[in-house]
Design a protein around this motif. Sequence first.
Motif, PDB file in Angstrom:
ATOM      1  N   ARG A 129     -29.855   5.668  74.160  1.00 19.99           N
ATOM      2  CA  ARG A 129     -30.399   5.091  72.951  1.00 19.99           C
ATOM      3  C   ARG A 129     -31.599   6.212  72.367  1.00 19.99           C
ATOM      4  O   ARG A 129     -32.067   5.993  71.547  1.00 19.99           O
ATOM      5  N   ALA A 130     -31.338   7.597  72.654  1.00 20.17           N
ATOM      6  CA  ALA A 130     -32.167   8.592  72.299  1.00 20.17           C
ATOM      7  C   ALA A 130     -31.866   8.841  70.880  1.00 20.17           C
ATOM      8  O   ALA A 130     -32.750   9.411  70.342  1.00 20.17           O
ATOM      9  N   ASP A 131     -30.707   8.695  70.479  1.00 18.13           N
ATOM     10  CA  ASP A 131     -30.047   9.021  69.211  1.00 18.13           C
ATOM     11  C   ASP A 131     -30.649   8.038  68.062  1.00 18.13           C
ATOM     12  O   ASP A 131     -30.646   8.333  66.856  1.00 18.13           O
ATOM     13  N   VAL A 132     -31.448   6.954  68.438  1.00 15.67           N
ATOM     14  CA  VAL A 132     -32.093   6.041  67.555  1.00 15.67           C
ATOM     15  C   VAL A 132     -33.266   6.428  66.874  1.00 15.67           C
ATOM     16  O   VAL A 132     -34.393   6.578  67.755  1.00 15.67           O
ATOM     17  N   ALA A 133     -33.544   6.874  65.640  1.00 17.35           N
ATOM     18  CA  ALA A 133     -34.662   7.423  65.154  1.00 17.35           C
ATOM     19  C   ALA A 133     -35.878   6.308  64.951  1.00 17.35           C
ATOM     20  O   ALA A 133     -35.504   5.258  64.805  1.00 17.35           O
ATOM     21  N   PRO A 134     -37.111   6.726  65.516  1.00 25.65           N
ATOM     22  CA  PRO A 134     -38.311   5.488  65.498  1.00 25.65           C
ATOM     23  C   PRO A 134     -38.437   5.230  64.165  1.00 25.65           C
ATOM     24  O   PRO A 134     -39.368   4.220  64.075  1.00 25.65           O
ATOM     25  N   SER A 135     -38.302   6.286  63.097  1.00 25.04           N
ATOM     26  CA  SER A 135     -38.639   5.752  61.626  1.00 25.04           C
ATOM     27  C   SER A 135     -37.461   6.341  60.806  1.00 25.04           C
ATOM     28  O   SER A 135     -36.345   6.916  61.231  1.00 25.04           O
ATOM     29  N   TRP A 136     -37.590   6.132  59.528  1.00 25.05           N
ATOM     30  CA  TRP A 136     -36.334   6.267  58.492  1.00 25.05           C
ATOM     31  C   TRP A 136     -36.795   7.537  57.810  1.00 25.05           C
ATOM     32  O   TRP A 136     -36.443   7.613  56.585  1.00 25.05           O
ATOM     33  N   ALA A 137     -37.718   8.705  58.408  1.00 23.24           N
ATOM     34  CA  ALA A 137     -38.158   9.620  57.699  1.00 23.24           C
ATOM     35  C   ALA A 137     -37.064  10.436  57.024  1.00 23.24           C
ATOM     36  O   ALA A 137     -36.993  11.021  56.155  1.00 23.24           O
ATOM     37  N   GLY A 138     -35.971  10.637  57.978  1.00 19.79           N
ATOM     38  CA  GLY A 138     -34.671  11.313  57.384  1.00 19.79           C
ATOM     39  C   GLY A 138     -33.895  10.707  56.857  1.00 19.79           C
ATOM     40  O   GLY A 138     -32.681  11.301  56.626  1.00 19.79           O
ATOM     41  N   TRP A 139     -33.931   9.522  56.537  1.00 23.31           N
ATOM     42  CA  TRP A 139     -32.825   8.662  55.839  1.00 23.31           C
ATOM     43  C   TRP A 139     -33.014   8.908  54.316  1.00 23.31           C
ATOM     44  O   TRP A 139     -33.816   8.908  53.658  1.00 23.31           O
ATOM     45  N   ASP A 140     -31.637   9.370  53.810  1.00 21.92           N
ATOM     46  CA  ASP A 140     -31.664   9.700  52.373  1.00 21.92           C
ATOM     47  C   ASP A 140     -30.515   9.270  51.715  1.00 21.92           C
ATOM     48  O   ASP A 140     -30.097   9.967  50.739  1.00 21.92           O
ATOM     49  N   ALA A 141     -29.620   8.286  52.153  1.00 20.45           N
ATOM     50  CA  ALA A 141     -28.299   7.947  51.553  1.00 20.45           C
ATOM     51  C   ALA A 141     -28.560   6.702  50.576  1.00 20.45           C
ATOM     52  O   ALA A 141     -29.404   5.914  51.083  1.00 20.45           O
ATOM     53  N   ALA A 142     -27.874   6.517  49.586  1.00 22.96           N
ATOM     54  CA  ALA A 142     -28.171   5.566  48.820  1.00 22.96           C
ATOM     55  C   ALA A 142     -27.189   4.437  49.265  1.00 22.96           C
ATOM     56  O   ALA A 142     -26.381   4.394  50.299  1.00 22.96           O
ATOM     57  N   VAL A 143     -27.603   3.051  48.856  1.00 22.56           N
ATOM     58  CA  VAL A 143     -26.867   1.938  49.368  1.00 22.56           C
ATOM     59  C   VAL A 143     -26.341   1.279  47.855  1.00 22.56           C
ATOM     60  O   VAL A 143     -27.062   1.290  46.982  1.00 22.56           O
ATOM     61  N   GLU A 144     -24.937   0.977  48.104  1.00 21.54           N
ATOM     62  CA  GLU A 144     -24.274   0.330  46.777  1.00 21.54           C
ATOM     63  C   GLU A 144     -24.474  -1.066  46.654  1.00 21.54           C
ATOM     64  O   GLU A 144     -24.032  -1.863  47.713  1.00 21.54           O
ATOM     65  N   VAL A 145     -24.590  -1.650  45.598  1.00 20.74           N
ATOM     66  CA  VAL A 145     -24.431  -3.198  45.315  1.00 20.74           C
ATOM     67  C   VAL A 145     -23.498  -3.183  44.184  1.00 20.74           C
ATOM     68  O   VAL A 145     -23.635  -2.481  43.215  1.00 20.74           O
ATOM     69  N   CYS A 146     -22.240  -4.023  44.209  1.00 20.62           N
ATOM     70  CA  CYS A 146     -21.232  -4.000  43.356  1.00 20.62           C
ATOM     71  C   CYS A 146     -20.949  -5.592  42.930  1.00 20.62           C
ATOM     72  O   CYS A 146     -20.903  -6.421  43.926  1.00 20.62           O
ATOM     73  N   LEU A 147     -20.482  -5.550  41.647  1.00 23.73           N
ATOM     74  CA  LEU A 147     -19.850  -6.763  41.365  1.00 23.73           C
ATOM     75  C   LEU A 147     -18.533  -6.561  40.629  1.00 23.73           C
ATOM     76  O   LEU A 147     -18.115  -5.497  40.042  1.00 23.73           O
ATOM     77  N   ALA A 171     -19.990 -16.309  46.308  1.00 22.94           N
ATOM     78  CA  ALA A 171     -20.904 -15.348  45.796  1.00 22.94           C
ATOM     79  C   ALA A 171     -22.107 -16.246  44.864  1.00 22.94           C
ATOM     80  O   ALA A 171     -21.749 -17.236  44.468  1.00 22.94           O
ATOM     81  N   PRO A 172     -23.254 -15.837  44.622  1.00 18.93           N
ATOM     82  CA  PRO A 172     -24.358 -16.546  43.999  1.00 18.93           C
ATOM     83  C   PRO A 172     -24.305 -16.647  42.641  1.00 18.93           C
ATOM     84  O   PRO A 172     -25.155 -17.072  41.850  1.00 18.93           O
ATOM     85  N   LEU A 173     -23.027 -15.666  41.709  1.00 17.02           N
ATOM     86  CA  LEU A 173     -22.879 -15.796  40.590  1.00 17.02           C
ATOM     87  C   LEU A 173     -21.241 -15.488  40.441  1.00 17.02           C
ATOM     88  O   LEU A 173     -20.666 -15.394  41.463  1.00 17.02           O
ATOM     89  N   CYS A 174     -20.697 -16.081  39.284  1.00 13.75           N
ATOM     90  CA  CYS A 174     -19.421 -16.067  39.236  1.00 13.75           C
ATOM     91  C   CYS A 174     -18.909 -14.461  38.893  1.00 13.75           C
ATOM     92  O   CYS A 174     -18.116 -14.344  37.889  1.00 13.75           O
ATOM     93  N   ALA A 175     -18.944 -13.751  40.054  1.00  7.67           N
ATOM     94  CA  ALA A 175     -18.185 -12.754  40.130  1.00  7.67           C
ATOM     95  C   ALA A 175     -18.253 -11.943  41.649  1.00  7.67           C
ATOM     96  O   ALA A 175     -19.050 -12.817  42.464  1.00  7.67           O
ATOM     97  N   TYR A 176     -17.151 -11.576  42.116  1.00  8.00           N
ATOM     98  CA  TYR A 176     -17.226 -11.172  43.569  1.00  8.00           C
ATOM     99  C   TYR A 176     -18.444  -9.993  43.703  1.00  8.00           C
ATOM    100  O   TYR A 176     -18.724  -9.129  42.892  1.00  8.00           O
ATOM    101  N   LEU A 177     -19.242 -10.248  44.877  1.00  2.00           N
ATOM    102  CA  LEU A 177     -20.323  -9.563  45.151  1.00  2.00           C
ATOM    103  C   LEU A 177     -19.979  -8.794  46.336  1.00  2.00           C
ATOM    104  O   LEU A 177     -19.977  -9.432  47.273  1.00  2.00           O
ATOM    105  N   HIS A 178     -20.394  -7.528  46.426  1.00  2.00           N
ATOM    106  CA  HIS A 178     -20.270  -6.718  47.814  1.00  2.00           C
ATOM    107  C   HIS A 178     -21.613  -5.926  47.696  1.00  2.00           C
ATOM    108  O   HIS A 178     -22.204  -5.396  47.036  1.00  2.00           O
ATOM    109  N   ALA A 179     -22.097  -5.922  49.081  1.00  2.00           N
ATOM    110  CA  ALA A 179     -23.286  -5.432  49.329  1.00  2.00           C
ATOM    111  C   ALA A 179     -23.438  -5.398  50.882  1.00  2.00           C
ATOM    112  O   ALA A 179     -22.611  -6.271  51.582  1.00  2.00           O
ATOM    113  N   PRO A 180     -24.137  -4.443  51.696  1.00  2.00           N
ATOM    114  CA  PRO A 180     -24.368  -4.360  53.068  1.00  2.00           C
ATOM    115  C   PRO A 180     -25.097  -5.387  53.591  1.00  2.00           C
ATOM    116  O   PRO A 180     -26.394  -5.243  54.123  1.00  2.00           O
ATOM    117  N   PHE A 181     -24.806  -6.836  53.472  1.00  2.00           N
ATOM    118  CA  PHE A 181     -25.375  -7.957  54.002  1.00  2.00           C
ATOM    119  C   PHE A 181     -25.818  -7.638  55.263  1.00  2.00           C
ATOM    120  O   PHE A 181     -25.192  -7.396  56.053  1.00  2.00           O
TER     121      PHE A 181
END
Length: 222
Positions: A129-147, A171-181
């Motif tokens: 588990r040494a590859d698991v970073a202790p912080s998100w300091a190097g995390w730079d990717a976006a997350v997408e939420v889609c309807l 879905a909480p509204l009348c549209a298909y919802l995708h997100a990294p839940f």
Amino acid sequence: TAPRAVARAREQVERLLHPTPPIALFLDRLTSIAVEHIGGPGDTGASARVDRRVQDISTPSDGPQLGWVDTMDLRFLTTTRCLRAADVRRVVVEAVELGELDPSWAGWAGRRGCCALCWRTRHALSPSRADVAPSWAGWDAAVEVCLALATGEDPSEWPSSYTYLPMRVPAPLCAYLHAPFHTKLARLDLNEDSRFNAFLVRTAADLAAETIRLLTTSDDLA
């Protein structure tokens, strides 16, 4: 093979080919899914295919990104918002500190096409588990939420929520919802009372409002 397992497999294949919820709606790295039924001697079998076609719509770069998705003989208008890595990181760190998320989430690389559960699975199976970073300091990717909203007809069923694949959660509204839940292990149900999931649902609500505003005020969408 146990009869119950066979029946369950048949049910899942039938669900794959059912138009609601459309299985390939948010699988943006696929153009088609082929299903073949191989029978016994003398049985020619059968095959089916689920296609997915995408057409982008030109929109301002600082607003929702629109597009068309054609699948299962239906056309869907899709709208997407990319969340900044820093905003997602802040919510995840809060949820980890409150004990709502496992600490392994702090090492999620957040790469496109990699959901949080995929990262946690690789983390758990890693010999070290040494590859698991202790912080998100190097995390730079976006997350997408889609309807996504089906055009041309009223939906026969209330739209589902997705984490790439459809869940058993409306879905909480009348549209298909995708997100990294944040989901339960089978990826069919959401973890309730999750700060991270609430953040994603609020983002979806804001996205719906922004999309309505864009569609009603822009005359040059192509």
